[in-house]
Design a protein around this motif. Structure first.
Motif: not given
Length: 208
Positions: A124-126, A129, A155, A157-159, A161
């Motif tokens: 997963t990226m975040s 998650h 990853c 940016e996802s984190t 967010r």
């Protein structure tokens, strides 16, 4: 300049692993390794880590990992998109445990210290998650999160967010993140991150 309180801040470093930030990483072809070298991102991040340690700011490494026991099944079901393409094309039966450990390890320049925390995310990226990152940060009583790592527009940016969605104050160190291209880097730095928090260079960060 961006001012933060050291006693309520944690420094999160996303996916600073050999697979993406080393010339022999299986994801080096994405371009983040080359970008990091051109922009001196690794050395700048080393200084940022030293700066954080001097102020007793907790260092949290978020790293992506793969479960080798179920990789064949996982890779067969991964969508045929560029992010997963290197995994879909790899023959995991030919990868030794030593090579697997190398790919997943934090790069030598950022070698975690005993007091640092490591959060592992799977496929997963975040970093938030299905991990305990949120619980860790809340237990540390931190309301502000610094961000560094790779890949900026994926990853990281996802984190960021994920942190924004959970109510944290987010600060992205623009010279301590590496993307796949100048265009991708600039869009995240200039457009996305300012809507989610603050952006500054490591030199512009003031720890109170």
């Amino acid at each position: 300049m961006v001012d933060i309180k050291g006693n309520s801040t944690a420094f999160i470093i996303v996916d600073a692993q050999n697979f993406v930030l080393h010339e022999n990483g299986f994801g080096a072809g994405w371009g983040a390794w080359k970008y990091a070298q051109e922009k001196n991102m690794v050395q700048r991040t080393v200084k940022a880590i030293e700066k954080a340690r001097a102020s007793n700011i907790p260092i949290i490494f978020v790293q992506m990992d793969l479960r080798p026991q179920i990789l064949p099944a996982i890779t067969q079901n991964l969508p045929d998109i560029d992010f997963w393409k290197p995994l879909r094309e790899m023959d995991f039966s030919k990868i030794t445990p030593e090579e697997g450990d190398f790919q997943g390890s934090i790069i030598d320049e950022f070698t975690p210290q005993p007091e640092d925390l490591i959060v592992t995310k799977y496929h997963t990226m975040s970093g938030f998650h299905n991990t305990d990152l949120d619980q860790i940060v809340r237990a540390l009583q931190c309301d502000t999160l610094l961000f560094a790592g790779a890949v900026t527009n994926l990853c990281v940016e996802s984190t960021v967010r994920g942190a924004f969605d959970r109510g944290y104050n987010c600060v992205v160190l623009s010279d301590c993140v590496a993307s796949i291209s100048e265009e991708a880097q600039n869009f995240a730095i200039d457009v996305i991150f300012p809507m989610l928090g603050q952006v500054c260079t490591s030199d512009e960060l003031e720890i109170m």
